[in-house]
Design an enzyme around this catalytic site. Sequence first.
Site, short mmCIF file in Angstrom:
data_model
loop_
_atom_site.label_atom_id
_atom_site.label_comp_id
_atom_site.label_asym_id
_atom_site.label_seq_id
_atom_site.Cartn_x
_atom_site.Cartn_y
_atom_site.Cartn_z
N CYS A 166 42.50 34.27 44.19
CA CYS A 166 43.45 33.48 44.98
C CYS A 166 43.24 33.74 46.47
O CYS A 166 43.20 32.82 47.28
CB CYS A 166 44.89 33.85 44.61
SG CYS A 166 45.37 33.51 42.92
N ASP B 15 47.93 69.43 67.07
CA ASP B 15 48.75 69.86 68.19
C ASP B 15 49.61 71.01 67.69
O ASP B 15 49.77 71.20 66.48
CB ASP B 15 49.62 68.68 68.65
CG ASP B 15 50.52 69.04 69.82
OD1 ASP B 15 50.10 69.83 70.66
OD2 ASP B 15 51.65 68.52 69.86
N ASP C 153 35.53 39.97 30.07
CA ASP C 153 36.01 39.72 31.43
C ASP C 153 37.51 40.01 31.55
O ASP C 153 37.95 40.73 32.45
CB ASP C 153 35.74 38.27 31.83
CG ASP C 153 36.28 37.97 33.21
OD1 ASP C 153 35.78 38.57 34.18
OD2 ASP C 153 37.23 37.18 33.33
N CYS D 119 31.93 36.32 35.13
CA CYS D 119 33.12 36.13 35.98
C CYS D 119 33.38 37.41 36.78
O CYS D 119 33.54 38.49 36.19
CB CYS D 119 34.34 35.81 35.13
SG CYS D 119 34.38 34.11 34.53
#
Length: 722
Positions: free
Chosen positions: A20, A414, A697, A370
């Site tokens: 997407c 520091d 897949d 895929c």
Amino acid sequence: MTAAQIKTRYRVERMDCASCATKIDTAVRRLPGIEDVSVSVPGRSLSVTHGDGTSPREIMKQVSRLGYAIAPAANGQKPHDGDDSHHSHVHGDEESGTPWWRTRRALLTIASGAALLVAYAVGLLVPGAGYWAFVAALLVGLVPIARRAIVAATMGTPFSIETLMSVAAIGAVIIGAAEEAGMVVLLFLIGEMLEGVAASRARASIQGLSALVPKTALVEREGGTVEVPADTLAVGSVIVVRPGDRIPADGEILEGSSEIDEAPVTGESTPKRKSVEDPVFAGTINTDAVLRIRVTAAAADNTIARVIRLVEEAQESKAPTERFIDRFSRYYTPGVVAVAALVAILPPLVGGAEWGTWVYRGLAVLLVGCPCALVISTPAAVAAGLAAGARRGLLMKGGAVLEGFGKITAVAFDKTGTLTEGKPVVTDVIGFGRSEREVLSLAAALEQGSSHPLARAILDRAKADKVPVPPALDSGAIPGKGVVGSVGGTNVFLGSPVAANDRIRLSPEQEADIVRLNDEGKTVSVLLAGSKIAGLIALRDEPREDARRGIEWLRDEGIRTVMLTGDNRRTAEAIAGSLGMEAQAELLPEDKQRIVRELQAEGFRVAKVGDGINDAPGLAAADIGVAMGGGTDVALETADAASLHGRVMDVANMVSLSRAVMGNIRQNIAVALGLKALFLVTTVLGITGLWPAILADTGATVIVTANAMRLLGWKAHPAGAA
């Protein structure tokens, strides 16, 4: 970004997978005037940098054509229902809070499954109509997929997963494998549905933070309190928070003292005692007393809102591994199509093999190839890692920062406010002829009403030890020397050893005690009562409770630690020695930057840890800058990462989280490529067909996503003494 460029941000719904994001990214980049595009699947967000000639409406129209609902992120509106926003798309409806089984994605999957069951029944009852029943069942799931493939192809993504699925399914029908094609489409839809559920879980993990802030607040008005919506609180408003209530806004305590449970926001396991002038975070819990709090940040800018915003923006920033996978997949998918075509065509053409058999195998290769599992392997892990860190107060600005922590080989700290608490505490009370309680009582009497850090430390120690504090008469400060006053009829002086020695000669033993305490990096005050020395009080900015454990963890992992401080050498070496690290002292900000550069020149990858203000040059020079106490605007905005609760152990936890995420990514890539390689061989050899191909897949995608989601349960190393 130049003055002519604009950055707009959008919420994109029905977007659940890396495919997407790729389609949206490609489609938006095709518009004129687009400079840059960033898409976050976990954050459901799209950021676009464009010229002022590009209309946001054009951007939204382009995305909605792909079938996604989109709206500007800033105004919080729901996606519009115009002509271009209603395209069918199986990626769900989570934006409306719909349960996953009632989303479009789930309903389409159920419909496809039901159609297949009907087709099987028809095949049993009317065998001659079975083939066409399966074709009809196939179309139920395939039509929406094919429509998405066509739209994506017209907008710059011809080799989308939907395209591969559509070609394989149509090809299977042509060679008479309609039943298998229908099952393949159903398995594909099931895989997408499971992927969406996992993506929603990752989103909910960080968005759930917003639910911590109460919806209402009690505001002081006209001598009373009025209940108002928490998101309407203005900066400067005074609110009242009762015991047991969540604090509705970031603020500063004006009146009261209470234990504050910060676990929901920072992950801190034990409540902290906070009183007047101490900061408090929205979403934390006031446990045992009424507090009056002045609001210091509006709802849109409170700590939780900033954390959510920071993580969403970070998810749009891709890690180096993710960028590599993206580039790889651009060539990988066309390559798979080419290989599938060769498998289908060459054996029949060259060797006279049966066309049906090899076309079937070519289609199976297409499905095996895929790239969904491979493409999602990195962003899923990074998103889960960023969310897991944010839930525990570890904020990192993007996948590159998260990935970079695992490669750090040196950390420069520091001192004040980073390795230490940032405020002095009384460490030693020594009495000469008087008890320690008497010495502390007289000193506290002189310091009453003072806001000086040393005075506050003495008063805090007296309160903690329950030492009585008598009134002091005629008290006052002698600039540069100390304070004087009368306590119980006795003249009392508290000041520096030099000032005290001017009044009363110190003995060699007393001077030796002062030298010893100074060598430990402590500031010594001498108390005189009448004509005698009553005692000594030593103070020091002490290391944080978890500092030793954090430094030891880093050292055990082979990471070099060094303290860089502007403080005097004696104090720096005393603190560093107690923590087991090296120190460089009396440094200016540019010196800290220079030392960071020198470490990098020696081959170290350096993280610089500081407060985000006076350490800015060093933070900018380092490979990764980490701000301690990430509740401040500066800490969240200037550094690459921030520790919300300001613990030294958080630096170790960031390294540990990075290594966990990178290990997860390596596992995901191995699963994705390993399964594909295995099934590619078995498919070409004819051992496996379409069903196993799509199972490979879908199975790989589900395994990879589920593995990434394990990171949401990542456990931080506990703070505390080693």
